[in-house]
Motif scaffolding. Structure first.
Motif, PDB file in Angstrom:
ATOM      1  N   ALA A  13      -1.618   0.409  13.852  1.00 40.88           N
ATOM      2  CA  ALA A  13      -2.430   1.161  12.875  1.00 40.88           C
ATOM      3  C   ALA A  13      -1.584   2.021  11.948  1.00 40.88           C
ATOM      4  O   ALA A  13      -1.988   2.317  10.829  1.00 40.88           O
ATOM      5  N   LEU A  14      -0.397   2.405  12.397  1.00 43.27           N
ATOM      6  CA  LEU A  14       0.399   3.362  11.621  1.00 43.27           C
ATOM      7  C   LEU A  14       1.073   2.672  10.433  1.00 43.27           C
ATOM      8  O   LEU A  14       1.876   1.762  10.606  1.00 43.27           O
ATOM      9  N   LYS A  15       0.734   3.124   9.230  1.00 39.13           N
ATOM     10  CA  LYS A  15       1.265   2.483   8.022  1.00 39.13           C
ATOM     11  C   LYS A  15       1.822   3.522   7.056  1.00 39.13           C
ATOM     12  O   LYS A  15       1.262   4.606   6.934  1.00 39.13           O
ATOM     13  N   GLU A  16       2.912   3.150   6.407  1.00 42.11           N
ATOM     14  CA  GLU A  16       3.418   3.945   5.281  1.00 42.11           C
ATOM     15  C   GLU A  16       2.995   3.192   4.035  1.00 42.11           C
ATOM     16  O   GLU A  16       3.432   2.061   3.822  1.00 42.11           O
ATOM     17  N   GLU A  17       2.172   3.803   3.208  1.00 40.90           N
ATOM     18  CA  GLU A  17       1.646   3.077   2.053  1.00 40.90           C
ATOM     19  C   GLU A  17       2.235   3.590   0.761  1.00 40.90           C
ATOM     20  O   GLU A  17       2.298   4.802   0.544  1.00 40.90           O
ATOM     21  N   GLN A  18       2.645   2.665  -0.083  1.00 41.15           N
ATOM     22  CA  GLN A  18       3.164   3.049  -1.402  1.00 41.15           C
ATOM     23  C   GLN A  18       1.972   3.174  -2.345  1.00 41.15           C
ATOM     24  O   GLN A  18       1.247   2.215  -2.562  1.00 41.15           O
ATOM     25  N   LEU A  19       1.762   4.366  -2.919  1.00 42.36           N
ATOM     26  CA  LEU A  19       0.698   4.540  -3.912  1.00 42.36           C
ATOM     27  C   LEU A  19       1.358   4.550  -5.283  1.00 42.36           C
ATOM     28  O   LEU A  19       2.575   4.421  -5.383  1.00 42.36           O
ATOM     29  N   GLU A  20       0.544   4.766  -6.333  1.00 40.60           N
ATOM     30  CA  GLU A  20       1.118   4.710  -7.682  1.00 40.60           C
ATOM     31  C   GLU A  20       2.312   5.642  -7.849  1.00 40.60           C
ATOM     32  O   GLU A  20       3.400   5.235  -8.232  1.00 40.60           O
ATOM     33  N   ASN A  21       2.078   6.936  -7.567  1.00 46.10           N
ATOM     34  CA  ASN A  21       3.182   7.896  -7.756  1.00 46.10           C
ATOM     35  C   ASN A  21       3.564   8.592  -6.466  1.00 46.10           C
ATOM     36  O   ASN A  21       4.110   9.689  -6.496  1.00 46.10           O
ATOM     37  N   ASP A  22       3.251   8.006  -5.368  1.00 49.35           N
ATOM     38  CA  ASP A  22       3.338   8.759  -4.121  1.00 49.35           C
ATOM     39  C   ASP A  22       3.389   7.779  -2.944  1.00 49.35           C
ATOM     40  O   ASP A  22       3.217   6.578  -3.128  1.00 49.35           O
ATOM     41  N   THR A  23       3.645   8.283  -1.762  1.00 52.62           N
ATOM     42  CA  THR A  23       3.438   7.456  -0.564  1.00 52.62           C
ATOM     43  C   THR A  23       2.488   8.234   0.335  1.00 52.62           C
ATOM     44  O   THR A  23       2.355   9.447   0.198  1.00 52.62           O
TER      45      THR A  23
END
Ligand code: ATP
Length: 512
Positions: free
Chosen positions: A388-398
């Protein structure tokens, strides 16, 4: 972002500690090896997994009942079950590093490396050829065939050595395979010895041998010794099951890998009593039923596989594991065993009491056969958390997000007043008071809403409910989804039904 498996595992461990899921036992005294405590969020998640198992196994089956037997049992139990004489692991020490290993695990890991090599060849070829047929490739590719022959030869030799209890041969296999100690890098091994895994203590005030009792190494025996009590008082007809969850204790030789292998852990077991001769059919049934249960958690179907046991335990006529792909590879998550009538017969013999079933159709009594499903709650917890543990790349952030199945998340929703004034906290508090009868909900008014979202993402809360000025006027709130981060407005009056439909345990049970 794709991470290396060892980094994922490190993250899981540090995340568990940082957010109050798992702490090392007695940490202020530098901890106790392979013993862990569940913190405020871990205890909730663990309880929710246990409840889901219990509901799926007991509540959803009219012919399965649950019990709660004591950890301490009469010492003869463990003589009868075979644990005093045969609950051993073969251990081997490296003379240079002084590290101790399980001999069987060293050999299994060597085989796993060869399997990895095959998988890499298959992956490479799959990228090269269109309409790739993996089975055909495996049966024709020279290098793959060579690896497979090696694996088969090792497995066959190892199986014979185990069946003959030939520890000298087990050592010889390690020597012949040139297995080195990962710490010292040397092949300077001691002989292989058997090591009993049961913890013992004494009961009462007099310390003589007859007072020695064991901490149960499995919960199953508590079910077997109660077979007749439950069958008679519950008027159970074959086939029927008895389930239980509870602590088990094993003095594991090599206790590494966080909560994967602990000295004190929790099992969830079910013994299914059947008419002799029908056990194979029930064994297949429970293999499929339990796999389906695991798949319902949605951690990814490709992460599960069956593994048939090479060496059958003294009590079994068929046995397999459901393996799960942990960050450190495929390992046993659950065992499914056809235990024959071994346990009940042994208890009959040692207790002198009949443990039989009167079959009114046949007009005869017999000792039922048993199919067991046995899963470690802590291992399940680790499977869930590490997937379940995820590091997600967002537009300007993680962002760090724990994509837990909503029904087992510690908090089902978090309620925020947008700001700490204008009557918003009061309305948010009122909503929380209302929801808490049915759901475990959190309240947070500190920092910006963005930061509060991140905190809830990191602990897996599926929904955040924000109360703003419009809420005071029209009694609506925004509800934000953890995974998509989408928001929508919803009447406060609809929240309860919305949550029940999206986070209730029924959402999981209905998929079974
Ligand atoms: P392993 O081969 O990994 O030692 P096992 O075959 O001895 O496991 P079983 O006796 O079949 O395990 O126990 C049933 C389940 O209990 C396992 O599938 C596992 O999930 C769990 N379990 C067993 N030992 C431990 C342990 N030391 N720590 C945590 N869970 C355990």
């Amino acid at each position: 972002m794709s991470q290396k498996p060892e980094d994922i595992f490190k993250n899981v461990i540090s995340h568990s500690k940082e957010y109050g899921f798992i702490f090392q036992s007695s940490e202020i005294y530098d901890g106790l090896s392979a013993v862990y405590d569940y913190g405020q969020l871990g205890a909730e998640l663990k309880k929710n997994i246990r409840d889901y198992w219990w509901k799926a196994m007991v509540q959803m089956h009219e012919n399965i009942v649950g019990i709660d037997a004591a950890i301490f049992m009469h010492p003869t139990t463990w003589k009868a079950s075979g644990h005093v004489d045969a609950f051993n692991d073969p251990l081997i020490d490296n003379k240079d590093s002084k590290k101790r290993y399980r001999a069987d695990v060293l050999i299994e890991e060597h085989v796993a490396k060869l399997e990895d090599k095959i998988n890499k060849e298959v992956e490479k070829a799959a990228k090269k050829f269109e309409n790739f047929d993996a089975a055909l490739f495996k049966s024709t590719n020279g290098r793959v065939k060579e690896y497979q022959e090696k694996i088969d030869a090792i497995n066959a030799r190892f199986k014979t050595a185990l069946n003959e209890n030939n520890l000298q041969e087990v050592k010889q296999i390690i020597v012949d395979l040139e297995i080195v100690c990962p710490i010292s890098g040397s092949r300077n091994w001691t002989d292989v010895r058997q090591f009993n895994l049961m913890f013992s203590t004494s009961i009462g005030s007099v310390s003589d041998e007859s007072n020695t009792i064991y901490l149960r190494p499995e919960t199953a025996q508590g079910i077997f010794v109660n077979y007749l009590n439950v069958q008679k008082t519950g008027r159970m007809k074959l086939p029927f099951g008895i389930a239980q969850t509870g602590k088990a204790f094993r003095n594991e030789i090599v206790a590494r890998q966080f909560i994967f292998r602990m000295r004190e852990f929790e099992q969830m077991e079910m013994q299914f009593f059947v008419k002799p001769g029908t056990e194979m059919q029930w064994y297949e049934h429970w293999k499929q039923t339990r796999l389906k249960w695991h798949l319902s958690l949605n951690l990814g179907a490709q992460k599960y596989r069956f593994h048939d046991h090479l060496k059958l335990a003294h009590y079994a006529n068929a046995a397999c594991d459901i393996e799960f792909e942990f960050p450190f590879g495929f390992k046993e998550l659950e065992g499914i065993h056809s235990r024959t009538d071994f346990d009940l017969k042994q208890h009959e013999q040692f207790s002198g009491k009949k443990l039989q079933y009167f079959d009114s159709e046949l007009n005869q009594s017999y000792v039922p056969y048993v199919v067991e499903t046995s899963v470690g709650l802590d291992r399940l917890f680790l499977a869930v958390l590490s997937s379940a543990l995820k590091e997600e790349q967002l537009e300007n952030d993680t962002r760090t997000v724990l994509q837990l199945p909503a029904a087992i998340a510690p908090y089902k929703a978090a309620i925020f007043p947008l700001i700490k004034k204008d009557g918003l906290p009061e309305l948010a508090e009122k909503i929380m008071q209302n929801l808490k009868f049915d759901f475990n909900v959190a309240y947070d008014e500190k920092d910006t809403v963005g930061k509060r979202y991140r905190r809830q993402d990191a602990i897996g809360t599926p929904f955040c409910i924000t109360v703003d000025h419009q809420s005071l006027e029209d009694q609506t709130v925004t509800i934000r989804y953890r995974d998509s981060m989408q928001q929508e407005r919803m009447p406060i009056a609809n929240l309860s039904v919305f949550l029940a439909e999206n986070v209730g345990i029924k959402t999981l049970l209905q998929t079974l």
